[in-house]
Write a protein that holds these residues in place. Structure first.
Motif, PDB file in Angstrom:
ATOM      1  N   ARG A  37       0.869  -1.179   0.000  1.00  0.00           N
ATOM      2  CA  ARG A  37       0.000   0.000   0.000  1.00  0.00           C
ATOM      3  C   ARG A  37       0.899   1.219   0.000  1.00  0.00           C
ATOM      4  NH1 ARG A  37      -5.366   0.483  -0.647  1.00  0.00           N
ATOM      5  NH2 ARG A  37      -5.572   1.877   1.094  1.00  0.00           N
ATOM      6  N   LEU A  38       0.595   2.185  -0.841  1.00  0.00           N
ATOM      7  CA  LEU A  38       1.376   3.411  -0.938  1.00  0.00           C
ATOM      8  C   LEU A  38       0.522   4.585  -0.467  1.00  0.00           C
ATOM      9  CD1 LEU A  38       3.946   4.920  -1.854  1.00  0.00           C
ATOM     10  CD2 LEU A  38       2.870   5.148  -4.100  1.00  0.00           C
ATOM     11  N   LEU A  39       1.026   5.284   0.544  1.00  0.00           N
ATOM     12  CA  LEU A  39       0.364   6.472   1.066  1.00  0.00           C
ATOM     13  C   LEU A  39       1.186   7.686   0.651  1.00  0.00           C
ATOM     14  CD1 LEU A  39      -1.910   7.652   2.887  1.00  0.00           C
ATOM     15  CD2 LEU A  39      -0.283   7.481   4.779  1.00  0.00           C
ATOM     16  N   ILE A  40       0.525   8.666   0.069  1.00  0.00           N
ATOM     17  CA  ILE A  40       1.176   9.892  -0.388  1.00  0.00           C
ATOM     18  C   ILE A  40       0.739  11.031   0.522  1.00  0.00           C
ATOM     19  CG2 ILE A  40       1.379  11.555  -2.279  1.00  0.00           C
ATOM     20  CD1 ILE A  40       0.726   9.201  -4.188  1.00  0.00           C
ATOM     21  N   LYS A  41       1.710  11.737   1.081  1.00  0.00           N
ATOM     22  CA  LYS A  41       1.413  12.937   1.867  1.00  0.00           C
ATOM     23  C   LYS A  41       1.789  14.121   0.994  1.00  0.00           C
ATOM     24  CE  LYS A  41       2.255  15.081   6.343  1.00  0.00           C
ATOM     25  NZ  LYS A  41       3.030  14.986   7.594  1.00  0.00           N
ATOM     26  N   GLN A  42       0.772  14.769   0.421  1.00  0.00           N
ATOM     27  CA  GLN A  42       0.979  15.875  -0.508  1.00  0.00           C
ATOM     28  C   GLN A  42       0.816  17.197   0.221  1.00  0.00           C
ATOM     29  OE1 GLN A  42       1.700  15.735  -4.088  1.00  0.00           O
ATOM     30  NE2 GLN A  42       2.253  17.788  -3.456  1.00  0.00           N
ATOM     31  N   TYR A  43       1.790  18.063   0.070  1.00  0.00           N
ATOM     32  CA  TYR A  43       1.740  19.404   0.662  1.00  0.00           C
ATOM     33  C   TYR A  43       1.123  20.348  -0.360  1.00  0.00           C
ATOM     34  CZ  TYR A  43       4.876  17.192   3.917  1.00  0.00           C
ATOM     35  OH  TYR A  43       5.414  16.322   4.834  1.00  0.00           O
ATOM     36  N   ILE A  44       0.104  21.069   0.066  1.00  0.00           N
ATOM     37  CA  ILE A  44      -0.618  21.989  -0.819  1.00  0.00           C
ATOM     38  C   ILE A  44      -0.176  23.406  -0.476  1.00  0.00           C
ATOM     39  CG2 ILE A  44      -2.888  22.754  -1.607  1.00  0.00           C
ATOM     40  CD1 ILE A  44      -2.310  19.747  -2.109  1.00  0.00           C
ATOM     41  N   PRO A  45       0.470  24.117  -1.417  1.00  0.00           N
ATOM     42  CA  PRO A  45       0.944  25.475  -1.130  1.00  0.00           C
ATOM     43  C   PRO A  45      -0.217  26.457  -0.982  1.00  0.00           C
ATOM     44  CG  PRO A  45       1.292  24.939  -3.435  1.00  0.00           C
ATOM     45  CD  PRO A  45       0.771  23.692  -2.783  1.00  0.00           C
ATOM     46  N   ILE A  89      -3.228  10.664   0.644  1.00  0.00           N
ATOM     47  CA  ILE A  89      -3.890   9.983  -0.466  1.00  0.00           C
ATOM     48  C   ILE A  89      -3.343   8.558  -0.554  1.00  0.00           C
ATOM     49  CG2 ILE A  89      -4.470  10.101  -2.910  1.00  0.00           C
ATOM     50  CD1 ILE A  89      -2.972  12.928  -2.762  1.00  0.00           C
ATOM     51  N   TYR A  90      -4.238   7.570  -0.543  1.00  0.00           N
ATOM     52  CA  TYR A  90      -3.811   6.216  -0.851  1.00  0.00           C
ATOM     53  C   TYR A  90      -3.776   6.078  -2.367  1.00  0.00           C
ATOM     54  CZ  TYR A  90      -3.681   4.040   3.716  1.00  0.00           C
ATOM     55  OH  TYR A  90      -3.328   3.688   4.991  1.00  0.00           O
ATOM     56  N   LEU A 130       6.406   9.887   0.445  1.00  0.00           N
ATOM     57  CA  LEU A 130       5.867   8.584   0.068  1.00  0.00           C
ATOM     58  C   LEU A 130       6.101   7.621   1.222  1.00  0.00           C
ATOM     59  CD1 LEU A 130       7.285   8.258  -3.558  1.00  0.00           C
ATOM     60  CD2 LEU A 130       5.085   9.203  -2.846  1.00  0.00           C
ATOM     61  N   LEU A 131       5.048   6.956   1.639  1.00  0.00           N
ATOM     62  CA  LEU A 131       5.140   5.975   2.721  1.00  0.00           C
ATOM     63  C   LEU A 131       4.542   4.664   2.200  1.00  0.00           C
ATOM     64  CD1 LEU A 131       3.751   8.611   5.017  1.00  0.00           C
ATOM     65  CD2 LEU A 131       5.927   7.525   5.546  1.00  0.00           C
ATOM     66  N   MET A 132       5.314   3.597   2.280  1.00  0.00           N
ATOM     67  CA  MET A 132       4.847   2.328   1.737  1.00  0.00           C
ATOM     68  C   MET A 132       4.934   1.239   2.790  1.00  0.00           C
ATOM     69  SD  MET A 132       6.128   0.227  -1.569  1.00  0.00           S
ATOM     70  CE  MET A 132       4.919   0.820  -2.729  1.00  0.00           C
ATOM     71  N   TYR A 133       3.912   0.399   2.804  1.00  0.00           N
ATOM     72  CA  TYR A 133       3.891  -0.767   3.669  1.00  0.00           C
ATOM     73  C   TYR A 133       3.633  -1.989   2.788  1.00  0.00           C
ATOM     74  CZ  TYR A 133       2.224  -4.290   6.875  1.00  0.00           C
ATOM     75  OH  TYR A 133       2.049  -5.452   7.555  1.00  0.00           O
ATOM     76  N   CYS A 134       4.463  -3.011   2.929  1.00  0.00           N
ATOM     77  CA  CYS A 134       4.293  -4.256   2.190  1.00  0.00           C
ATOM     78  C   CYS A 134       4.148  -5.397   3.175  1.00  0.00           C
ATOM     79  CB  CYS A 134       5.486  -4.524   1.273  1.00  0.00           C
ATOM     80  SG  CYS A 134       5.701  -3.278   0.001  1.00  0.00           S
ATOM     81  N   ASP A 135       3.117  -6.205   2.997  1.00  0.00           N
ATOM     82  CA  ASP A 135       2.881  -7.362   3.856  1.00  0.00           C
ATOM     83  C   ASP A 135       3.211  -8.606   3.039  1.00  0.00           C
ATOM     84  OD1 ASP A 135       2.118  -9.195   5.710  1.00  0.00           O
ATOM     85  OD2 ASP A 135      -0.023  -8.759   5.572  1.00  0.00           O
TER      86      ASP A 135
END
Length: 148
Positions: A37-45, A89-90, A130-135
């Motif tokens: 699963r990839l989680l995106i932390k997007q910064y909005i200016p 955002i996933y 980008l934050l990713m978790y793999c099981d």
């Protein structure tokens, strides 16, 4: 660790109401991305905003999996009275590419101060985290931050 991560951000449509398409391609070092699963932390200016009500509607229709992190922000404030905000955002796996994820986020331009001359205003959209978790049947967690 990944040998290569390619991040591409595209702004789609014209005018004040646009869509941000985020694409992430991983190198061949992750064996089975199907378990990730990839989680995106997007910064909005400050020159842009994301409408939390629009996000809720898109989540209900299963168009995007995005939530606002920032609280107490005014979507109607002009850019010079606004603060940067954050959205989580996933990303979904791309059916066209085995090693790829993509995410969609509607963004809107804020009003800026009037200029005495006709001109353009540039808004810089920094790279997200980008934050990713793999099981993969074992305790395997990997986290990346894409540098600006």
């Amino acid at each position: 660790t990944c040998s290569e991560i390619i991040l591409r951000q595209e702004v789609l449509k014209d005018g004040f109401h646009r869509d941000l398409l985020i694409k992430v391609k991983f190198g061949g070092s992750i064996e089975d991305l199907q378990t990730c699963r990839l989680l995106i932390k997007q910064y909005i200016p400050t020159g842009l905003f994301v409408d939390p009500y629009e996000l809720a509607s898109l989540r209900e229709r299963n168009i995007t999996e995005a939530v606002m992190v920032s609280e107490n922000f005014n979507i109607e404030a002009p850019n010079y009275l606004s603060k940067e905000s954050e959205v989580l955002i996933y990303a979904r796996q791309d059916s066209q590419c085995i090693d790829c994820f993509q995410a969609f986020l509607p963004v809107h331009y804020r009003y800026h101060r009037p200029h005495s001359k006709d001109g353009e205003t540039f808004i810089v959209l920094n790279n997200p985290d980008l934050l990713m978790y793999c099981d993969q049947g074992k305790d395997c967690k990997s986290f990346w931050r894409v540098e600006n």
